[in-house]
Design a protein around this motif. Structure first.
Motif, PDB file in Angstrom:
ATOM      1  N   TYR A  75      41.143  14.111   8.250  1.00 55.67           N
ATOM      2  CA  TYR A  75      41.050  13.176   7.135  1.00 55.67           C
ATOM      3  C   TYR A  75      40.051  12.062   7.443  1.00 55.67           C
ATOM      4  N   LEU A  78      36.639  13.370   6.901  1.00 54.07           N
ATOM      5  CA  LEU A  78      36.293  13.468   5.482  1.00 54.07           C
ATOM      6  C   LEU A  78      35.879  12.115   4.915  1.00 54.07           C
ATOM      7  N   ASN A  81      32.544  11.029   5.882  1.00 58.75           N
ATOM      8  CA  ASN A  81      31.451  11.892   5.437  1.00 58.75           C
ATOM      9  C   ASN A  81      30.913  11.383   4.097  1.00 58.75           C
ATOM     10  N   PHE A  84      30.876  14.086   1.171  1.00 55.56           N
ATOM     11  CA  PHE A  84      32.162  14.385   0.544  1.00 55.56           C
ATOM     12  C   PHE A  84      32.617  13.241  -0.353  1.00 55.56           C
ATOM     13  N   GLN A 262      39.760  21.642   8.148  1.00 53.31           N
ATOM     14  CA  GLN A 262      38.974  20.736   7.316  1.00 53.31           C
ATOM     15  C   GLN A 262      39.137  21.057   5.827  1.00 53.31           C
ATOM     16  N   ALA A 266      40.679  18.599   2.949  1.00 53.98           N
ATOM     17  CA  ALA A 266      39.946  18.283   1.722  1.00 53.98           C
ATOM     18  C   ALA A 266      40.741  18.694   0.487  1.00 53.98           C
TER      19      ALA A 266
END
Length: 296
Positions: A75, A78, A81, A84, A262, A266
Motif C-alpha cells: 500500500y 502504491l 507511485n 497510480f 501489488q 491496488a
C-alpha cells in the motif's frame, strides 16, 4: 368417557399439527439462514482473500493462512507511485463527469418518454434498449473514429463521451419508470398556473426524484469506474490512464514475476471506496431501483 375421548382427540390432533408447523417453520428458517451464509461467503470471501493477500510478502503469498499478515508495504508503494495516484484521480474525474452528464441527459430523456406523447415514443424506447445491448467490441472501431474526429484521443474527456453510450440508456430506463409513477395532477395544476415543461421538471419533479437519482447515479458511477476496454484503447500515456488499466499494467521486477500482492493491494484500494459509498446509500439505491415496481 367416550365423549371425553372424542373431544380430546381433535385437541391432540390440533396440538400435533401446530407443533409440526412450528418445526417446519424452524427448519425453513434454519435452511434459509444457511443459504444466506453460503451466499455471503461466496460473494465476500474473494474480497477478504484479496485483503489478506495484499498484506503478505514473498513466500507468504503461497500459504493458506486466513489471517492478514499486517504488512502494508504494498500500500505504501502504491501511494508513493505518482502514476497510480494520477490514474486514481483520472478515474474520479471520468466517473464523476460521466455520472453528471448521464443523469442530466437521462432526466430530460426520461421526462420526454414518460410524460410527453408523440408517435415514435415506443420506437425510441426500443432503440435506447438496443443501444445498451451492443457489446463494447462491436462499437469500438466506430467510437475510435469519433474520438479521433473530435480531437479527444488520449484525453480523459474522451472516456466520458464513450461511457455515455452505456450509462445514458441505463439512466433513461430507470428514470422513465420512476417519472411515470408521479401523479399527472401535479403537472396539470402546474400547467394551469402557466409553468412550462422545463419548470415542471426542475421545480416539481426533480426534488421528488432523490432516491432514483441516487441509485442511478451510483450505479452509473460504478460502471464508469470499472470500465477497462475503452480506457485501454483511447488512453495512450500513463498520465491519462484510469485505475483499471493501471492495475492491469502492474508488472513485477522481472518478466517471470507475477505481482500478485501489488495487484491485490491496488484492487482493495480501488474497490473499498465503492463499497463504503454503496453501504452508506444502500437504502436510497434499493428505494430508487424498486420505485414504480408496485402500484398502490
Amino acid at each position: 368417557m367416550a365423549i371425553a375421548a372424542s373431544t380430546s382427540s381433535p385437541v391432540r390432533m390440533k396440538r400435533r399439527s401446530s407443533a409440526h408447523y412450528r418445526l417446519r417453520r424452524r427448519v425453513r428458517k434454519g435452511a434459509l439462514g444457511v443459504l444466506i451464509l453460503l451466499v455471503l461467503a461466496y460473494t465476500l470471501f474473494p474480497y477478504y482473500w484479496a485483503i489478506v493477500s495484499s498484506t503478505k510478502q514473498g513466500a507468504e503469498l503461497y500459504t493458506t493462512a486466513f489471517l492478514p499478515a499486517l504488512n502494508f508495504s504494498y500500500y505504501r508503494q502504491l501511494f508513493d507511485n505518482p502514476v497510480f495516484m494520477g490514474s486514481l484521480l483520472n478515474s474520479v474525474f471520468v466517473a464523476t463527469g460521466t455520472t453528471v452528464v448521464s443523469l442530466a441527459l437521462g432526466i430530460v430523456s426520461a421526462y420526454a418518454l414518460g410524460r410527453l406523447d408523440f408517435p415514435q415514443k415506443r420506437v425510441v424506447l426500443m432503440a435506447i434498449l438496443m443501444i445498451s445491448i451492443f457489446p463494447q467490441v462491436a462499437v469500438l472501431s466506430g467510437m475510435f473514429e469519433l474520438i479521433n474526429a473530435l480531437g479527444l484521443y488520449n484525453r480523459p474527456s474522451a472516456l466520458i463521451v464513450t461511457y455515455l453510450l452505456s450509462t445514458v440508456p441505463f439512466t433513461t430506463w430507470i428514470l422513465t419508470t420512476f417519472i411515470r409513477e408521479f401523479p399527472r395532477e401535479l403537472e396539470e395544476a402546474a400547467l394551469i398556473d402557466g409553468c412550462s415543461h422545463f419548470r415542471i421538471l426542475t421545480r416539481i419533479l426533480l426534488p421528488l426524484m432523490g432516491p432514483s437519482l441516487a441509485s442511478t447515479g451510483i450505479l452509473a458511477f460504478i460502471l464508469a469506474w470499472n470500465e477497462f476496454l475503452f480506457a485501454l484503447t483511447f488512453m495512450l500515456t500513463d498520465e491519462n490512464k484510469t485505475v483499471p488499466v493501471a492495475i492491469g499494467l502492474i508488472g513485477g521486477t522481472t518478466r517471470y514475476e507475477y505481482p500478485f500482492g501489488q495487484i491485490m493491494a491496488a484492487s482493495v484500494t480501488v474497490t473499498l471506496p465503492l463499497i463504503i459509498v454503496v453501504l452508506i446509500f444502500q437504502r436510497r439505491i434499493v428505494a430508487g431501483l424498486t420505485a414504480g415496481a408496485v402500484k398502490g
